[in-house]
Design a protein around this motif. Structure first.
Motif, short mmCIF file in Angstrom:
data_model
loop_
_atom_site.label_atom_id
_atom_site.label_comp_id
_atom_site.label_asym_id
_atom_site.label_seq_id
_atom_site.Cartn_x
_atom_site.Cartn_y
_atom_site.Cartn_z
N PRO A 158 0.78 -1.25 0.00
CA PRO A 158 0.00 0.00 0.00
C PRO A 158 0.81 1.30 0.00
O PRO A 158 0.37 2.28 -0.58
N ASP A 159 1.98 1.31 0.62
CA ASP A 159 2.73 2.58 0.65
C ASP A 159 3.26 2.96 -0.72
O ASP A 159 3.72 4.08 -0.92
N ARG A 160 3.23 2.04 -1.68
CA ARG A 160 3.91 2.29 -2.95
C ARG A 160 3.04 2.15 -4.18
O ARG A 160 3.56 2.22 -5.30
N PHE A 161 1.74 1.92 -3.99
CA PHE A 161 0.94 1.72 -5.20
C PHE A 161 0.44 3.03 -5.79
O PHE A 161 0.69 3.33 -6.96
N ALA A 162 -0.25 3.81 -5.01
CA ALA A 162 -0.77 5.07 -5.56
C ALA A 162 -1.18 6.01 -4.43
O ALA A 162 -1.61 5.58 -3.37
N GLN A 163 -1.05 7.28 -4.69
CA GLN A 163 -1.42 8.32 -3.74
C GLN A 163 -2.66 9.04 -4.21
O GLN A 163 -2.76 9.38 -5.39
N SER A 164 -3.55 9.32 -3.28
CA SER A 164 -4.70 10.16 -3.60
C SER A 164 -4.52 11.50 -2.93
O SER A 164 -4.10 11.58 -1.77
N SER A 165 -4.90 12.55 -3.65
CA SER A 165 -4.83 13.87 -3.03
C SER A 165 -5.88 14.03 -1.94
O SER A 165 -5.85 14.96 -1.16
N ARG A 166 -6.83 13.06 -1.88
CA ARG A 166 -7.87 13.16 -0.86
C ARG A 166 -7.41 12.72 0.52
O ARG A 166 -8.12 12.90 1.50
N VAL A 167 -6.25 12.08 0.59
CA VAL A 167 -5.74 11.64 1.91
C VAL A 167 -4.65 12.60 2.36
O VAL A 167 -3.64 12.78 1.66
N GLN A 168 -4.88 13.19 3.55
CA GLN A 168 -3.88 14.12 4.07
C GLN A 168 -2.67 13.32 4.57
O GLN A 168 -2.82 12.31 5.25
N LYS A 169 -1.50 13.78 4.22
CA LYS A 169 -0.29 13.03 4.54
C LYS A 169 0.51 13.69 5.65
O LYS A 169 0.44 14.91 5.84
N ALA A 170 1.26 12.87 6.35
CA ALA A 170 2.23 13.41 7.31
C ALA A 170 3.24 14.23 6.52
O ALA A 170 3.38 14.08 5.30
N GLY A 171 3.95 15.09 7.22
CA GLY A 171 4.76 16.06 6.52
C GLY A 171 6.07 15.55 5.94
O GLY A 171 6.61 16.13 5.00
#
Lengths: 464, 464
Positions: free
Chosen positions: B19-32
């Motif tokens: 999961p950490d490497r498949f895809a990012q959504s802009s809808r999920v707020q990320k740690a800095g």
């Protein structure tokens, strides 16, 4: 600035509960390795109180005249006092989890009781998720800026032979301090506050809020909490002068420890146990007479705008101090006088669970004994009856809830004060000596008065 | 015992996602503090993939012919691979939390795709709540019997100069082993399994289940999971002989690593990179010819009852091994043959995310690179087209899904096998040499055949 505090607080009687020690419900499954209920408390052992236990004893609480419960922390925490928060969104499983708090809030509200939770926002714990990530990943952590940490590696469980390498509350490695300068941390903490407000709690008691030295943080905290419930109560744990936070834009009130110390000093003047005070949160307390006590209480009543003073949380003791009865050397009379003062003074009285049955207790952890539900003969029935009587009187006497405070006579052991509100005036006469005292009541007009405790009529005649 | 495995697995094509490497959504707020997407993976850094990123790329997954996704762990964990579980009831906040998994399950199901999660039940992490309590309270912990711990104090973060004083997976202090002899622990783990089944997942991949050396534990696990969904898939990570767990009362199947090694040995015979294998979960792999490969695959097809073999999870690589393409020295032809074999063999093929575009990768952590969504020119379009074609063929060819496996010719580089099911029979001809080979197809009757890859008709004439 227009200062407004919640009206319900002004008329409230609070009851403070230390959840691990109040009551156990058989409906909550417990971890296997508990200390038996009622054994002398230890710093580390659990006795297994839970929130459904509170639900099942709401009759007792209601019969005390209590209208609001303030809970020491309830969130998942690896500590029996639960100040070491592990997860801010989960009620501790041993307390019954989120479902138990849901049931508790609903049951309390059904009785017209408010629920205030303890918010520990300055620091987390070593097991807290984002701090745990810092321990595991070091500089590679995604949460590097959530704490004041480095250089790496950190030494979370070492003794002082190694530096911890992170900021912690009073240097206690168990309590890593949040970096509230990081926006994600601010949002996280505010979201916690909002989340539980939306779950229906009625306010927050804030643990060591002065350690988050940032008025804007608390202003935004207030804005968000009050946006969800304008009647929410925000009460800070500030032991000294609280003017900075009581301008109307941060807290509604504070825990009134400046009320506590004089109550020990005056009512306990003859029996005070200062060895105990010194080992407790209160510290050394010099005995005082009625003059000084009257002056201090007059001062406290005017320390902040009336709107705030009416909402102060007035306590005789707490989980952070030895119990009042023990601090005054077990002197039941002093305890009863102090309770009487607390219930007839300006500000919201807060009873500490167990005080109503004369439960003794030295400094932490001894002040956190299990409530002896199964040892009713140990209860002090006189104290219980007095508390019930005093809260009942307060609830039907607006002068005690909202009236001004005026000392009429204060000399040696003797104190007389008036609380007046509109056309109503209530008088309280106190004598801390062990024998009867005479006083000239020249502040009272001649006429008939009702003795609130006995219900009898007392006639004051003009001195001829 | 009557052995039954889920029918849907027999017809499934799986896709494994880290999961950490498949895809990012802009809808999920990320740690800095994230590593930029696509940088060489490290053991400790996060790149910030999330579950909504998966939702947003379901078109890609569906176009691959995938019908089931198997996710590496998704629960809150202080590690980028999330095998260090911090909370079994919370999806990691960086993955989007429980709400993101809810959306993912619903979106996958709406497309007829199944969702299988990775269950890491043998061990927790140092920050896991009950272990954290053990670190804080020592012998006074309420959870003393949840781990194999003592004498106290424990040394969770020390190097080997101090004993850890608790059992951990392969001695790794980061992974304290549960004491599954304690009933509360058993109930806890079973409840986790049930909880997520009730949330709608379709099965569990079990991490190192052999380390919980207790058949009754897994029998009860199966009973509870199947009670919620009789079609749930339970697949264990067992690298060797799995007979013990495949009697019908524990797992449905296992990750078929005995399928993996021969696929490297035969298709990669000329290009195998054993330095890479040796540094990876696979270990050294001796090259083999078609005879040996055919024999091994015939053996694997008969290693367990057909019902189980049809449900085996056949993988060429995973998060625990170097990627197949890299293991065979970057030989695209070997990769394509291996994919062809995987998609036409007995058991459920499981594609490892990125393999379909020829993403290379050495041993952990390099095999966990970020999917290059923004670098489409780097994709191997031939590999992608082949995978799509092969899965499409498999889905319309019951013989490939459920037929028996029969080697017709196996000599040197040349392999011919048949899959027959009812009246249908499919043949596969493979040549691992770099030039054309001739073979006598005396196993095939004369007549017209359809070439599944080209769609063209091939006529076999009798040898005169």
């Amino acid at each position: 600035m227009d200062i407004r505090t919640p009206d319900w607080v002004k008329d409230a009687v609070f009851y403070q509960i230390f959840p691990d020690r109040f009551a156990q419900s058989s409906r909550v499954q417990k971890a296997g390795h508990l200390q038996p209920w009622g054994e002398p408390p230890s710093f580390h052992k659990y006795q297994g109180g839970d929130l459904l236990g509170v639900v099942e004893h709401l009759d007792h609480i209601a019969a005390l005249g209590v209208t609001a419960i303030y809970f020491c922390p309830v969130f998942q925490s690896a500590s029996n006092h639960r100040y070491h928060t592990h997860d801010y969104y989960q009620v501790d499983p041993m307390l019954g989890g989120n479902a138990a708090l849901r049931e508790l809030i609903d049951a309390a509200h059904a009785r017209g009781m408010k629920v205030v939770l303890d918010g520990v926002f300055n620091h987390a714990s070593r097991g807290f998720f984002q701090f745990s990530d810092l321990l595991e990943q070091g500089e590679d952590s995604a949460y590097l800026d959530w704490f004041h940490a480095g250089p790496f590696p950190l030494s979370p469980y070492d003794d002082d032979s190694k530096p911890a390498n992170y900021a912690a509350w009073w240097g206690n490695r168990a309590l890593p301090k949040f970096n509230t300068g990081t926006q994600a941390v601010r949002e996280f903490l505010w979201d916690v506050a909002e989340y539980w407000m939306r779950q229906g709690i009625d306010g927050w008691r804030l643990d060591v809020p002065n350690e988050i030295d940032d008025d804007d943080f608390w202003r935004e905290f207030r804005r968000r909490v009050k946006a969800i419930d304008p009647d929410a109560y925000i009460v800070g744990e500030i032991w000294g002068d609280a003017g900075r936070w009581l301008q109307g834009d941060q807290f509604d009130a504070v825990m009134n420890y400046p009320f506590t110390r004089p109550c020990i000093a005056y009512f306990g003047a003859h029996t005070i146990d200062n060895a105990m005070n010194e080992a407790s949160g209160t510290g050394h307390v010099e005995p005082m007479g009625a003059e000084q006590f009257g002056a201090r209480m007059t001062e406290a009543a005017a320390a902040y705008p009336l709107e705030i003073v009416q909402a102060q949380l007035n306590l005789l003791d707490s989980h952070d101090t030895a119990r009042y009865l023990s601090v005054v050397g077990g002197d039941q009379t002093a305890h009863h006088l102090a309770l009487t003062f607390q219930l007839t003074y300006l500000g919201a009285p807060c009873l500490y669970y167990g005080d109503e049955i004369g439960l003794p207790g030295g400094p932490d952890p001894d002040c956190r004994r299990a409530f002896p539900w199964n040892d009713v003969p140990s209860w002090n029935r006189d104290t219980l009856a007095l508390v019930r009587k005093l809260t009942a009187v307060r609830h039907v006497t607006p002068a005690f809830q909202r009236g001004n405070f005026q000392v009429l006579h204060a000399q040696n052991d003797l104190l007389i004060y008036a609380r007046s509100h509109g056309s109503e005036c209530a008088y309280v006469l106190m004598n801390t000596a062990s024998e009867a005292r005479m006083a000239a009541l020249n502040a009272l007009d001649a006429g008939d008065y009702r003795d609130a405790l006995s219900g009898q009529t007392v006639t004051v005649v003009a001195d001829t």
